[in-house]
Design an enzyme around this catalytic site. Sequence first.
Site, PDB file in Angstrom:
ATOM      1  N   ASP A 125       0.870  -1.190   0.000  1.00 41.45           N
ATOM      2  CA  ASP A 125       0.000   0.000   0.000  1.00 41.45           C
ATOM      3  C   ASP A 125       0.900   1.232   0.000  1.00 41.45           C
ATOM      4  OD1 ASP A 125      -2.176   1.713   0.109  1.00 41.45           O
ATOM      5  OD2 ASP A 125      -2.447   1.505   2.276  1.00 41.45           O
TER       6      ASP A 125
HETATM    7 MG   LIG Z   1      -1.924   4.731   5.891  1.00 44.10          MG
END
Ligand SMILES: [Mg+2]
Length: 244
Positions: A167
Site C-alpha cells: 500500500d
Molecule cells: Mg496509511
Amino acid sequence: MKGWEPLKGGESDTSLYRRGDVFAKCCPPEGVPELRDERDRAEWLAGTAIPSAAVVDWVESADGACLMTTAVPGVPGDSLAVEDHAGAMAGLGRAVRELHSLTDCPFERPLASVVALAEDVVRRGAVNPAFLTDEWRKLEPAELLARVVAERPYAESLQELAVCHGDLCLPNVIFDPSTLEVTGLIDLGRLGISDRYIDLALATIQIHDEWSADPAPFLASYGLPDPDQRRLEFHRMLDPLTWG
Ligand SMILES: [Mg+2]
Ligand SMILES: Nc1ncnc2c1ncn2[C@@H]1O[C@H](COP(=O)(O)OP(=O)(O)O)[C@@H](O)[C@H]1O
C-alpha cells in the site's frame, strides 16, 4: 484512551492516537485479524535494514485491539513541501529498491489472493468510488473487475516477486525534511512477497496525482526508468477494488 490525543486521517476503519513518541492504531473486534497481520509485518520489517516504526505494545480485549508503534521522525509524503518533491522521489526510489531486495520474508501476498479479495469487495457492492478515477467511476465495478480478470494472465505471466509494501501511497512513507531520505515505511498490513509492480504502480500514480509530478525521477532512482505501462495499469485498476 486516557492521555492519548486522537488523530484524524488514515484511510482504514481504525482510530489513531498519539502520546508523545508513540502512535496507537486501534480497531474494533472484527478488525483484529487484520491489525494482528500488520503487527507481525511491522515486527518483521523492524528486524531488517529498512527504516520503519518499532512495535512497542499490543493490547487485545473483547473491545478490539491496539497496536502501539514508535513515532517515525519526519514528515509524511503527502505533507512535504512542493519544492521537496523531486528530492523525495530520489529518496523513495532508493528505499523501495532496498525493500524489494530483501530476502527471507515469511509473508506472501499472491496475486490470486488479491484478485479473490477484489471479487469479494465487488460482490458485496463495497467498492469505494473515492478510490476510482473519473473514467473508472463511470463503469460498474463488475466491469472494472472483468477488465482486471482479462488482464490477469498478462500481468501474472510476467510477475517479478519481491518483498512489497503493498500500500505504497505517500501518507505511508515518512521523509526527513532536510535530507529527503525515507525515515520510515509505515502501515504495513499488506506487506509481503508479491509482484514488485504493485508498489511501482501505486507509488507512480500517487506521485502523478498527489504531487502533480512526473514520476521519472522516482523510477530512475529505483532503477527501472522504463516500466511496463500495461502492468502498471493492471495493478492501478486492481488496487481500488480491494478496499471495502
Ligand atoms: Mg496509511
Ligand atoms: N509510527 C508512526 N510514525 C509516524 N507517523 C505515523 C505513525 N503511525 C501513523 N502515523 C501517521 O498517521 C497516518 C495514518 O496511519 P496509518 O497507519 O497509515 O493508518 P491507515 O491504515 O488508516 O492509513 C500516517 O499516514 C502517518 O501520517
